[in-house]
Design an enzyme around this catalytic site. Structure first.
Site, mmCIF file in Angstrom:
data_model
loop_
_atom_site.group_PDB
_atom_site.id
_atom_site.type_symbol
_atom_site.label_atom_id
_atom_site.label_comp_id
_atom_site.label_asym_id
_atom_site.label_seq_id
_atom_site.Cartn_x
_atom_site.Cartn_y
_atom_site.Cartn_z
ATOM 1 N N GLY A 135 0.763 -1.243 0.000
ATOM 2 C CA GLY A 135 0.000 0.000 0.000
ATOM 3 C C GLY A 135 0.790 1.288 0.000
ATOM 4 O O GLY A 135 0.210 2.355 0.191
ATOM 5 N N ASP B 295 -1.253 -6.377 -7.612
ATOM 6 C CA ASP B 295 -2.645 -5.925 -7.681
ATOM 7 C C ASP B 295 -3.432 -6.909 -6.830
ATOM 8 O O ASP B 295 -3.541 -8.091 -7.177
ATOM 9 C CB ASP B 295 -3.144 -5.918 -9.124
ATOM 10 C CG ASP B 295 -4.557 -5.331 -9.226
ATOM 11 O OD1 ASP B 295 -5.347 -5.535 -8.281
ATOM 12 O OD2 ASP B 295 -4.853 -4.678 -10.236
ATOM 13 N N TYR C 38 -18.734 8.756 2.091
ATOM 14 C CA TYR C 38 -17.808 7.617 2.197
ATOM 15 C C TYR C 38 -18.451 6.369 1.562
ATOM 16 O O TYR C 38 -17.784 5.506 1.032
ATOM 17 C CB TYR C 38 -17.397 7.381 3.655
ATOM 18 C CG TYR C 38 -16.121 6.572 3.790
ATOM 19 C CD1 TYR C 38 -14.923 7.027 3.248
ATOM 20 C CD2 TYR C 38 -16.128 5.347 4.461
ATOM 21 C CE1 TYR C 38 -13.764 6.284 3.368
ATOM 22 C CE2 TYR C 38 -14.956 4.606 4.590
ATOM 23 C CZ TYR C 38 -13.779 5.086 4.039
ATOM 24 O OH TYR C 38 -12.627 4.333 4.157
ATOM 25 N N LYS D 43 -15.272 -1.114 4.587
ATOM 26 C CA LYS D 43 -14.562 -1.071 5.875
ATOM 27 C C LYS D 43 -15.301 -1.897 6.928
ATOM 28 O O LYS D 43 -14.663 -2.496 7.804
ATOM 29 C CB LYS D 43 -14.377 0.369 6.358
ATOM 30 C CG LYS D 43 -13.403 1.205 5.533
ATOM 31 C CD LYS D 43 -12.004 0.616 5.454
ATOM 32 C CE LYS D 43 -10.999 1.608 4.825
ATOM 33 N NZ LYS D 43 -9.703 0.949 4.510
HETATM 34 P P1 NAD Z 1 -2.689 5.948 -0.434
HETATM 35 O O1 NAD Z 1 -3.293 6.335 -1.727
HETATM 36 O O2 NAD Z 1 -1.322 6.422 -0.165
HETATM 37 O O3 NAD Z 1 -2.731 4.366 -0.249
HETATM 38 C C1 NAD Z 1 -3.716 3.555 -0.823
HETATM 39 C C2 NAD Z 1 -2.998 2.408 -1.483
HETATM 40 O O4 NAD Z 1 -3.907 1.442 -2.004
HETATM 41 C C3 NAD Z 1 -2.116 2.889 -2.660
HETATM 42 O O5 NAD Z 1 -0.783 2.513 -2.443
HETATM 43 C C4 NAD Z 1 -2.713 2.132 -3.837
HETATM 44 O O6 NAD Z 1 -1.730 1.762 -4.789
HETATM 45 C C5 NAD Z 1 -3.287 0.914 -3.137
HETATM 46 N N1 NAD Z 1 -4.239 0.176 -3.983
HETATM 47 C C6 NAD Z 1 -5.423 0.602 -4.495
HETATM 48 N N2 NAD Z 1 -5.953 -0.358 -5.277
HETATM 49 C C7 NAD Z 1 -5.101 -1.412 -5.243
HETATM 50 C C8 NAD Z 1 -5.078 -2.715 -5.838
HETATM 51 N N3 NAD Z 1 -6.063 -3.127 -6.659
HETATM 52 N N4 NAD Z 1 -4.032 -3.538 -5.585
HETATM 53 C C9 NAD Z 1 -3.024 -3.125 -4.776
HETATM 54 N N5 NAD Z 1 -2.980 -1.930 -4.175
HETATM 55 C C10 NAD Z 1 -4.007 -1.074 -4.416
HETATM 56 O O7 NAD Z 1 -3.714 6.469 0.694
HETATM 57 P P2 NAD Z 1 -3.770 6.180 2.267
HETATM 58 O O8 NAD Z 1 -4.644 7.251 2.803
HETATM 59 O O9 NAD Z 1 -2.398 5.997 2.787
HETATM 60 O O10 NAD Z 1 -4.601 4.815 2.351
HETATM 61 C C11 NAD Z 1 -4.121 3.665 2.992
HETATM 62 C C12 NAD Z 1 -5.206 3.012 3.833
HETATM 63 O O11 NAD Z 1 -5.572 3.884 4.896
HETATM 64 C C13 NAD Z 1 -6.509 2.702 3.096
HETATM 65 O O12 NAD Z 1 -6.987 1.448 3.536
HETATM 66 C C14 NAD Z 1 -7.422 3.811 3.563
HETATM 67 O O13 NAD Z 1 -8.770 3.399 3.490
HETATM 68 C C15 NAD Z 1 -6.961 3.939 4.983
HETATM 69 N N6 NAD Z 1 -7.357 5.174 5.674
HETATM 70 C C16 NAD Z 1 -7.019 6.384 5.161
HETATM 71 C C17 NAD Z 1 -7.395 7.546 5.830
HETATM 72 C C18 NAD Z 1 -7.077 8.915 5.269
HETATM 73 O O14 NAD Z 1 -7.739 9.875 5.632
HETATM 74 N N7 NAD Z 1 -6.081 9.047 4.404
HETATM 75 C C19 NAD Z 1 -8.095 7.450 7.049
HETATM 76 C C20 NAD Z 1 -8.412 6.177 7.552
HETATM 77 C C21 NAD Z 1 -8.029 5.052 6.856
HETATM 78 O O1 0WE Z 2 -10.373 5.325 3.033
HETATM 79 C C1 0WE Z 2 -10.307 6.475 2.682
HETATM 80 C C2 0WE Z 2 -10.197 6.826 1.205
HETATM 81 C C3 0WE Z 2 -10.032 5.620 0.334
HETATM 82 C C4 0WE Z 2 -10.235 5.873 -1.127
HETATM 83 C C5 0WE Z 2 -9.936 7.074 -1.762
HETATM 84 C C6 0WE Z 2 -10.143 7.199 -3.121
HETATM 85 C C7 0WE Z 2 -9.897 8.492 -3.865
HETATM 86 C C8 0WE Z 2 -9.594 8.264 -5.315
HETATM 87 C C9 0WE Z 2 -10.752 4.834 -1.866
HETATM 88 N N1 0WE Z 2 -10.958 4.955 -3.204
HETATM 89 C C10 0WE Z 2 -10.658 6.109 -3.835
HETATM 90 N N2 0WE Z 2 -10.896 6.180 -5.178
HETATM 91 C C11 0WE Z 2 -10.447 7.211 -5.931
HETATM 92 O O2 0WE Z 2 -10.709 7.264 -7.151
HETATM 93 N N3 0WE Z 2 -10.350 7.462 3.637
HETATM 94 C C12 0WE Z 2 -10.637 7.087 4.995
HETATM 95 C C13 0WE Z 2 -10.206 8.903 3.338
HETATM 96 C C14 0WE Z 2 -11.575 9.447 3.126
HETATM 97 O O3 0WE Z 2 -12.214 9.309 1.934
HETATM 98 C C15 0WE Z 2 -13.465 9.861 2.059
HETATM 99 C C16 0WE Z 2 -13.613 10.356 3.346
HETATM 100 C C17 0WE Z 2 -12.410 10.091 4.039
HETATM 101 C C18 0WE Z 2 -12.099 10.400 5.455
HETATM 102 C C19 0WE Z 2 -14.483 9.962 1.116
HETATM 103 C C20 0WE Z 2 -15.657 10.588 1.485
HETATM 104 C C21 0WE Z 2 -15.841 11.070 2.756
HETATM 105 C C22 0WE Z 2 -14.825 10.963 3.714
#
Ligand code: NAD
Ligand code: 0WE
Length: 258
Positions: A13, A64, A158, A165
């Site tokens: 990731g 992937d 979301y 989730k």
């Molecule tokens: P990020 O974009 O840096 O990481 C998301 C990763 O998912 C990327 O590296 C992407 O390549 C990978 N990914 C997506 N589709 C894939 C696939 N088919 N195969 C392999 N990898 C794939 O963003 P992030 O915010 O660091 O997200 C990481 C995790 O944290 C996610 O599970 C996200 O839901 C969770 N999260 C994020 C937040 C936030 O606000 N950023 C809050 C809570 C939880």
């Molecule tokens: O888990 C997430 C985001 C994960 C995510 C983000 C994207 C953006 C680009 C999954 N799929 C995609 N697809 C895309 O094309 N979070 C916890 C961050 C997040 O995302 C939201 C949030 C929060 C917080 C979306 C709507 C409302 C709140």
């Protein structure tokens, strides 16, 4: 600082330096862990290889998570590099179609519903199953995944990611039961909003940050490094009797009713 000397880890990731997975990886590497990384797609390969090199990673490979073959190959490669053993697995992967994070959840089509659950929830099950024999060979292991409050409550927009989730959170509990007998722990971190690649493209992210500043008990944002510290704890031997749980790193936001 947790001690990961001699520990072998696999990190799924990392997309760039802002990724939560990267903040976790840095903490593990600082503690002495050896880490293999996976990335998705040619677009981010060079960047992930550069980051991995800064922590002397012995292996970077494409994965992937929608492909059983990719998941099996990646874990097999980690096994080869680490002498058949694995101690740590970081799962930090999620994806839903952008259009499904905008409109009404009600309108989510079947194919994109399953795609979001496949990438964001089933992938943990697949990775844990592949890692199980390597962790068993190591005498046990620890798995951490990333979740969000939107899996437990309705967070506007979301949408299908919330449903994914919820499936992920439940999978953590069932995996914890199955794998506990092999001394493999499985936990989640529920993070507040962090400006990563996945978050930045979301319309209304600044509004969400403003709401956190107003309503979270600590009235401030969290950083990816805060998540790194929490993950380091859950992945360390300090958490040897902690499994099947969710650790909130959200300035206390989840504790509020208004
Ligand atoms: P990020 O974009 O840096 O990481 C998301 C990763 O998912 C990327 O590296 C992407 O390549 C990978 N990914 C997506 N589709 C894939 C696939 N088919 N195969 C392999 N990898 C794939 O963003 P992030 O915010 O660091 O997200 C990481 C995790 O944290 C996610 O599970 C996200 O839901 C969770 N999260 C994020 C937040 C936030 O606000 N950023 C809050 C809570 C939880
Ligand atoms: O888990 C997430 C985001 C994960 C995510 C983000 C994207 C953006 C680009 C999954 N799929 C995609 N697809 C895309 O094309 N979070 C916890 C961050 C997040 O995302 C939201 C949030 C929060 C917080 C979306 C709507 C409302 C709140």
């Amino acid at each position: 600082m947790a001690d990961f000397a001699g520990k072998r880890g696999l990190v799924l990731g990392v997309a760039n330096k802002r990724s939560i997975a990267w903040a976790i990886a840095k903490r593990l590497a600082d503690g002495g862990a050896r880490l293999a990384f996976t990335y998705q797609g040619d677009r981010i390969e060079a960047g992930v290889r550069e980051l991995a090199a800064t922590v002397d990673s012995p292996h970077v490979t494409e994965c992937d998570v929608r492909s059983d073959d990719h998941v099996a190959r990646v874990v097999a490669e980690a096994g080869e590099i680490f002498g058949g053993k694995l101690d740590l697995l970081v799962h930090s992967v999620a994806f839903a179609a952008a259009e499904d994070l905008e409109g009404r959840f009600t309108d989510t089509p079947r194919d994109r519903f399953w795609m979001a659950l496949d990438v964001s929830a089933y992938s943990l099950v697949a990775a844990a199953r592949a890692a199980e024999p390597l962790m068993e060979a190591a005498g046990g292991g620890a798995i951490v995944t990333m979740t969000y409050l939107g899996g437990e409550r309705a967070v506007p927009h979301y949408n299908v990611m919330g449903v994914a989730k919820a499936a992920l959170d439940s999978s953590v509990q069932y995996l914890a039961w199955d794998l506990g007998v092999k001394n493999i722990r499985v936990n989640a971190i529920s993070a507040g909003p962090v400006r990563t690649l996945a978050a930045r493209s979301i319309a209304g992210f600044p509004t969400m940050e403003a709401i956190v500043e107003e309503r979270a008990p600590l009235r401030r944002h969290i950083s990816a490094d805060d998540v790194g510290a929490a993950a380091a704890y859950l992945l360390s031997d300090d958490a040897q009797n902690v499994t099947g749980t969710t650790l909130y790193v959200d300035s206390g936001y989840h504790a509020m009713g208004m």
